[in-house]
Scaffold this active site. Sequence first.
Site, PDB file in Angstrom:
ATOM      1  N   TYR A  50       0.728  -1.237  -0.035  1.00  0.00           N
ATOM      2  CA  TYR A  50       0.164   0.037  -0.048  1.00  0.00           C
ATOM      3  C   TYR A  50       0.642   1.279  -0.126  1.00  0.00           C
ATOM      4  O   TYR A  50       1.722   1.328  -0.885  1.00  0.00           O
ATOM      5  CB  TYR A  50      -0.917   0.241   1.165  1.00  0.00           C
ATOM      6  CG  TYR A  50      -2.279  -0.859   0.765  1.00  0.00           C
ATOM      7  CD1 TYR A  50      -3.351  -0.248  -0.094  1.00  0.00           C
ATOM      8  CD2 TYR A  50      -2.666  -2.084   1.396  1.00  0.00           C
ATOM      9  CE1 TYR A  50      -4.424  -0.813  -0.505  1.00  0.00           C
ATOM     10  CE2 TYR A  50      -3.668  -2.679   0.688  1.00  0.00           C
ATOM     11  CZ  TYR A  50      -4.546  -2.148  -0.033  1.00  0.00           C
ATOM     12  OH  TYR A  50      -5.836  -2.822  -0.481  1.00  0.00           O
ATOM     13  N   SER A  51       0.575   2.210   1.099  1.00  0.00           N
ATOM     14  CA  SER A  51       1.356   3.689   0.703  1.00  0.00           C
ATOM     15  C   SER A  51       2.812   3.607   1.179  1.00  0.00           C
ATOM     16  O   SER A  51       3.379   4.879   0.930  1.00  0.00           O
ATOM     17  CB  SER A  51       0.491   4.502   1.692  1.00  0.00           C
ATOM     18  OG  SER A  51      -0.801   4.825   0.981  1.00  0.00           O
ATOM     19  N   CYS A  52       3.362   2.523   1.415  1.00  0.00           N
ATOM     20  CA  CYS A  52       4.964   2.453   1.303  1.00  0.00           C
ATOM     21  C   CYS A  52       5.465   2.871  -0.011  1.00  0.00           C
ATOM     22  O   CYS A  52       6.430   3.164   0.214  1.00  0.00           O
ATOM     23  CB  CYS A  52       5.411   1.047   1.927  1.00  0.00           C
ATOM     24  SG  CYS A  52       5.111   0.788   3.693  1.00  0.00           S
ATOM     25  N   THR A  53       4.427   2.637  -0.876  1.00  0.00           N
ATOM     26  CA  THR A  53       4.714   2.856  -2.152  1.00  0.00           C
ATOM     27  C   THR A  53       5.195   4.431  -2.452  1.00  0.00           C
ATOM     28  O   THR A  53       6.186   4.922  -3.296  1.00  0.00           O
ATOM     29  CB  THR A  53       3.571   2.456  -3.391  1.00  0.00           C
ATOM     30  OG1 THR A  53       3.120   1.201  -3.000  1.00  0.00           O
ATOM     31  CG2 THR A  53       4.068   2.683  -4.669  1.00  0.00           C
ATOM     32  N   LYS A  54       4.495   5.194  -1.737  1.00  0.00           N
ATOM     33  CA  LYS A  54       4.471   6.860  -1.873  1.00  0.00           C
ATOM     34  C   LYS A  54       5.945   7.320  -1.927  1.00  0.00           C
ATOM     35  O   LYS A  54       6.471   7.982  -2.644  1.00  0.00           O
ATOM     36  CB  LYS A  54       3.922   7.588  -1.071  1.00  0.00           C
ATOM     37  CG  LYS A  54       2.413   7.267  -1.445  1.00  0.00           C
ATOM     38  CD  LYS A  54       1.435   8.222  -0.474  1.00  0.00           C
ATOM     39  CE  LYS A  54      -0.064   8.329  -0.675  1.00  0.00           C
ATOM     40  NZ  LYS A  54      -0.767   7.073  -0.481  1.00  0.00           N
TER      41      LYS A  54
END
Length: 415
Positions: free
Chosen positions: A73-77
């Site tokens: 999920y937002s670890c991608t950012k």
Amino acid sequence: MTVGDHPVTTSGHCDPRFSRVREVFDRHFSDGEELGAAFAVFLDGEPVVDLWGGVADRHAGRPWEAGTPVLAYSCTKAVAATAMLLLVERGLVDVRSPVSAYWPEFARDGKARVTVEHVLTHQAGLPAIEEPVPLEEFEDLPAIAGRLAAQAPLWEPGTAHGYHAVTYGFLIDELIRRVTGMSTGELVAAEIAGPHQLDLWLGAPPDVAARAARLSAGERTARAGEQAARTGERAAPAGGAGVAEPPAANGPVAAMAAATRDKDSLMNRALGNPPIHKLPGGGNHPVILRAGWPALGMVTTARALAGFYRALVAGEILAPSTLGNAMRPRVGGPDRVLYLDSAFGLGYMRPAMTFLTPARGVESAFGHTGLGGSLGLGDVEHGLAMAYTMNRMVGSVAGSRRAYRLAEAVYGSLT
């Protein structure tokens, strides 16, 4: 230890100096808080923790192995931000320039003064896509970006910040495409994952998607609840950030919890479109795993995500001056989407209610949490890089207690 009918074992390496980390990792399984998980730590560039265990698929009983990837999920950012910062470092993008300098169509409807920095710091005023995105458009990132180009901002850009939970990635991706002709996933593969031999994908190939752990919603077991009572911990309200204190009746945690119950709240609008929940299996669906949304679509292992932060901290991806500038907090305080206090540098979270960090790392840690509990964290001052991935989701967009306890054990093990 068992998960359902399946026996649970944990495996891997843990330097004796970090024995407390293994104790915490194992306790999460014995207390029933985990299905499958992995945790990895580098100290001064050397691997000191590499643990995994449990099941990757609770129904099939498939074990979590050393190389099991999962949607983070937002670890991608943070990875997407780093790709953008590579372009900044090379003089191809100026963060002070308007987005429309690279993407002319974006200037309409009051967005002519939105800068690249506004996008990276969640100040662009575009946290939600107004019209429902059809399922057939999920893999057409330029089309979704076009929807954002046609919208007016919800607040004057640069005057406030609010978490662009999903739109952040489409905005970043279109900027990268306009400058390089590559998608964010292609740029990450060419400049970050490939050169550093990281099992990290924005757009998972079929073989990777097939062996990825399956995410599972689920509350903590009764035994875990008893453990929380013994230790004085309090579970976060639905959608909360996992704070230990009971929320004030009119405080930000209570406001966030109320927003989760309001289908028309800005938070639910930001999180719910494109409507991943309409796909069978949600985030487990092959479309999500292969689409490579740069806000939340990374499939990776804990070892690889920690390796990404190791390379960042070591100055192997970005120059130290570039990273130092990107870490500098640009915004902080109440978040218009999450209600909690959040803080951001150029794409990286800084310690706040949405990025809970042990006291020793409050001044120096940076990284990003992921929906459900995942975590990626770097700390130049302490030479640390760590990552936590798991498949038992918690009701939080701001990390989890499990990740915090592991990070606390790491910092507590430093001499």
